[in-house]
Motif scaffolding. Sequence first.
Motif, mmCIF file in Angstrom:
data_model
loop_
_atom_site.group_PDB
_atom_site.id
_atom_site.type_symbol
_atom_site.label_atom_id
_atom_site.label_comp_id
_atom_site.label_asym_id
_atom_site.label_seq_id
_atom_site.Cartn_x
_atom_site.Cartn_y
_atom_site.Cartn_z
ATOM 1 N N ALA A 166 -1.373 11.169 -1.833
ATOM 2 C CA ALA A 166 -0.119 10.592 -2.328
ATOM 3 C C ALA A 166 -0.150 9.060 -2.796
ATOM 4 O O ALA A 166 0.411 8.602 -3.778
ATOM 5 C CB ALA A 166 0.906 11.142 -1.558
ATOM 6 N N ALA A 167 -0.664 8.282 -1.700
ATOM 7 C CA ALA A 167 -0.655 6.997 -1.985
ATOM 8 C C ALA A 167 -1.567 6.656 -3.185
ATOM 9 O O ALA A 167 -1.093 5.677 -3.794
ATOM 10 C CB ALA A 167 -1.559 6.395 -0.554
ATOM 11 N N ALA A 168 -2.580 7.313 -3.531
ATOM 12 C CA ALA A 168 -3.464 6.874 -4.466
ATOM 13 C C ALA A 168 -2.343 7.379 -5.919
ATOM 14 O O ALA A 168 -2.481 6.471 -6.881
ATOM 15 C CB ALA A 168 -4.612 7.799 -4.543
ATOM 16 N N LEU A 169 -1.821 8.245 -5.739
ATOM 17 C CA LEU A 169 -0.934 8.692 -7.005
ATOM 18 C C LEU A 169 0.388 7.827 -7.336
ATOM 19 O O LEU A 169 0.719 7.587 -8.343
ATOM 20 C CB LEU A 169 -0.275 10.083 -6.848
ATOM 21 N N VAL A 170 0.902 7.051 -6.218
ATOM 22 C CA VAL A 170 2.016 6.143 -6.321
ATOM 23 C C VAL A 170 1.654 4.820 -6.511
ATOM 24 O O VAL A 170 2.603 3.774 -6.900
ATOM 25 C CB VAL A 170 2.986 6.483 -5.162
ATOM 26 N N CYS A 171 0.341 4.408 -6.221
ATOM 27 C CA CYS A 171 0.115 2.893 -6.490
ATOM 28 C C CYS A 171 -0.767 2.863 -7.741
ATOM 29 O O CYS A 171 -1.993 3.136 -7.645
ATOM 30 C CB CYS A 171 -0.876 2.304 -5.273
ATOM 31 N N PRO A 172 -0.204 2.603 -8.842
ATOM 32 C CA PRO A 172 -0.836 2.542 -9.973
ATOM 33 C C PRO A 172 -2.254 1.793 -10.225
ATOM 34 O O PRO A 172 -2.519 0.816 -9.408
ATOM 35 C CB PRO A 172 0.209 1.803 -11.074
ATOM 36 N N GLY A 173 -3.178 2.318 -10.864
ATOM 37 C CA GLY A 173 -4.448 1.736 -10.998
ATOM 38 C C GLY A 173 -5.384 2.301 -9.607
ATOM 39 O O GLY A 173 -6.672 1.868 -9.813
ATOM 40 N N SER A 174 -4.947 3.019 -8.964
ATOM 41 C CA SER A 174 -5.610 3.617 -7.822
ATOM 42 C C SER A 174 -6.765 4.421 -8.122
ATOM 43 O O SER A 174 -6.806 5.422 -9.405
ATOM 44 C CB SER A 174 -4.919 4.233 -6.824
ATOM 45 N N ASP A 175 -7.806 4.520 -7.089
ATOM 46 C CA ASP A 175 -9.099 5.525 -7.619
ATOM 47 C C ASP A 175 -9.599 5.775 -6.143
ATOM 48 O O ASP A 175 -10.332 4.836 -5.842
ATOM 49 C CB ASP A 175 -9.842 4.808 -8.436
ATOM 50 N N ALA A 219 -3.649 -0.736 1.320
ATOM 51 C CA ALA A 219 -1.945 -0.446 1.441
ATOM 52 C C ALA A 219 -1.665 -1.682 2.326
ATOM 53 O O ALA A 219 -2.297 -2.121 3.233
ATOM 54 C CB ALA A 219 -2.055 0.829 2.052
ATOM 55 N N GLN A 220 -0.330 -1.876 2.115
ATOM 56 C CA GLN A 220 0.335 -3.028 2.883
ATOM 57 C C GLN A 220 1.434 -2.462 3.576
ATOM 58 O O GLN A 220 2.258 -1.951 3.349
ATOM 59 C CB GLN A 220 1.176 -3.968 1.728
ATOM 60 N N SER A 269 2.015 -1.683 -2.944
ATOM 61 C CA SER A 269 1.003 -2.320 -2.704
ATOM 62 C C SER A 269 0.358 -2.270 -4.027
ATOM 63 O O SER A 269 0.412 -1.473 -5.091
ATOM 64 C CB SER A 269 0.119 -1.071 -1.807
ATOM 65 N N ALA A 270 -0.722 -3.121 -4.235
ATOM 66 C CA ALA A 270 -1.880 -3.090 -5.171
ATOM 67 C C ALA A 270 -2.583 -1.673 -5.408
ATOM 68 O O ALA A 270 -2.625 -0.904 -4.457
ATOM 69 C CB ALA A 270 -2.764 -4.309 -5.048
ATOM 70 N N PRO A 271 -3.400 -1.546 -6.518
ATOM 71 C CA PRO A 271 -3.859 -0.275 -6.451
ATOM 72 C C PRO A 271 -5.045 0.080 -5.252
ATOM 73 O O PRO A 271 -5.419 -1.196 -4.453
ATOM 74 C CB PRO A 271 -5.140 -0.475 -7.589
ATOM 75 N N ILE A 272 -5.090 1.169 -4.560
ATOM 76 C CA ILE A 272 -6.065 1.292 -3.604
ATOM 77 C C ILE A 272 -7.206 1.976 -3.915
ATOM 78 O O ILE A 272 -7.116 2.843 -4.937
ATOM 79 C CB ILE A 272 -5.211 2.242 -2.353
ATOM 80 N N SER A 273 -8.184 1.707 -3.311
ATOM 81 C CA SER A 273 -9.555 2.206 -4.015
ATOM 82 C C SER A 273 -10.646 2.225 -2.814
ATOM 83 O O SER A 273 -10.346 1.585 -1.653
ATOM 84 C CB SER A 273 -10.017 1.502 -5.112
ATOM 85 N N GLY A 274 -11.602 3.213 -2.875
ATOM 86 C CA GLY A 274 -12.655 3.193 -1.939
ATOM 87 C C GLY A 274 -12.909 4.774 -1.561
ATOM 88 O O GLY A 274 -12.277 5.593 -2.127
ATOM 89 N N ARG A 275 -13.992 4.924 -0.745
ATOM 90 C CA ARG A 275 -14.330 6.098 -0.328
ATOM 91 C C ARG A 275 -14.056 6.284 1.091
ATOM 92 O O ARG A 275 -14.197 5.469 1.877
ATOM 93 C CB ARG A 275 -15.779 6.323 -0.502
ATOM 94 N N VAL A 276 -13.124 7.437 1.795
ATOM 95 C CA VAL A 276 -12.736 7.483 2.961
ATOM 96 C C VAL A 276 -13.036 9.065 3.501
ATOM 97 O O VAL A 276 -13.252 9.821 2.703
ATOM 98 C CB VAL A 276 -11.505 7.299 3.176
ATOM 99 N N LYS A 277 -13.086 9.236 4.763
ATOM 100 C CA LYS A 277 -13.244 10.515 5.277
ATOM 101 C C LYS A 277 -11.603 10.678 6.400
ATOM 102 O O LYS A 277 -11.522 9.460 6.943
ATOM 103 C CB LYS A 277 -14.291 10.567 6.459
ATOM 104 N N VAL A 278 -11.043 11.664 6.283
ATOM 105 C CA VAL A 278 -9.942 11.757 6.960
ATOM 106 C C VAL A 278 -10.507 12.651 8.352
ATOM 107 O O VAL A 278 -11.498 13.192 8.337
ATOM 108 C CB VAL A 278 -8.928 12.733 6.273
#
Length: 454
Positions: A264-273, A451-452, A27-36
């Motif tokens: 983990a998803a943010a760590l493995v998709c480069p450029g994520s924040d 994420a894809q 996937s491309a970088p993932i970004s945004g604010r979320v609540k689990v």
Amino acid sequence: MRSVKSYQASSNSNLASMPQPLTARRSAPISGRVKVPGDKSISHRALILAGLAIGRTRIEGLLEADDVMVTARAMQALGAAVSRSGAAFEVLGQGVGGLARADGVLDFGNSGTASRLMLGVLAGYPMRVVLTGDASLCRRPMSRVLKPLAEMGLMVEGNKDTLPLTVEGTQDLLPIVYELPVPSAQVKSAILLAGLHAPGRTTVIEPLPTRDHTERMLRFFGAEVDVQTRENGTRAMTVGGDAELTGAHVVVPGDPSSAAFLVAAALVCPGSDVVIENVLLNPTRTGFFETLRDMGADIEILGLHDEAGEPVGDLQIRSSDLKGVRVPPERAASMIDEYPMLAALAAFAHGETRMEGLAELKVKESDRLAATAAGLVACGVEARVEGDDLIVSGTGAVRGGGVVETQMDHRIAMTFLTLGLGAEEPVSVDDIGMIATSFPSFVPLLTGLGAQFG
Ligand code: S3P
């Protein structure tokens, strides 16, 4: 107000349904604010203590996932009315000792926590109850809870270690002092819950700290709980018997074990924040985040504060280069559910990661030690089990490909889908059905961040 779907004896919908495979793609970088969604451990405890309290309890942020709903239905079957009120749940408690006769079989689905904690509750009632669960739960050891509860007075039919089980509690429970042979919050909690019914004081001694939500929440509902750190470093938790709990207002924070997959998803998709808001940061649960920081992950905690007796804050994660580390056995309890995800992240790191003292992983929803190693190998990662240790050789990149067998284990499914988001080739899992037990919004939430899947 709507009542929670009424309790049904022994249905096994998860087994009856067809497997649902899914593929995760780089996937491309993932970004945004979320609540689990709300913390699973706290959600179970909130429903149980609310049912044992006198009066009404309001629970905000309850995790609406299959595992927690079996606890809601079990409490309902025992006479505590559970209903939804807007976004919250309300429970009309019957008092410790005030629950009603259970009719038929209590089916705990996939949930080890629900079944073991409820055994502690049932120990104080003179009624014969059959407990069962799905194929995964019926393989998991129960003697760890049955042994101390039998010392207190619970009668167990047959000499069995697994569900289905028939038990009969008693109004004349004995208080005990019990040293846990395995570090298990479920066993500790079952004994403390039974101790509410016993006259006098019931004490559990744990060699290493395990999640302490039961102790915190018991206090929150007005029970007398004393925690002592002893000279040799072990901790002793004592609950006062013949307890009276009072209905309360519980706010359930976000589950750090679900947040772990987004981190983990943010760590493995480069450029994520990514910012994950309102995550439970109880120190007995944060071993995964601490280990990732040791590995070089950029994780910041923002706005740490206390809510309903638990520490809570936001997590900001930016993708980072990771290095392999040794994870000592003493840390296992504080991240026991996060090892599959950590092992997958270790494959993206540079160098070897050695995770030690993981015997307990063998008796989770699957043998997670074997399932994690097998899934990693299927994705082209060098991983091996040595005794109770898991060793992963990270090369900075993961080939991926292949289909991972989830073995009725939600965390194995989510781990390998997350790994697939950063791998070179797509990664498929054979069935995502069990994800509904803990994190039903996993796929839509990650899809919303970029994420894809599919
Ligand atoms: C839990 C305790 C842990 C954990 C489980 C939830 C709890 O199990 O793995 O997902 O809520 O008490 P153990 O107590 O068996 O370690």
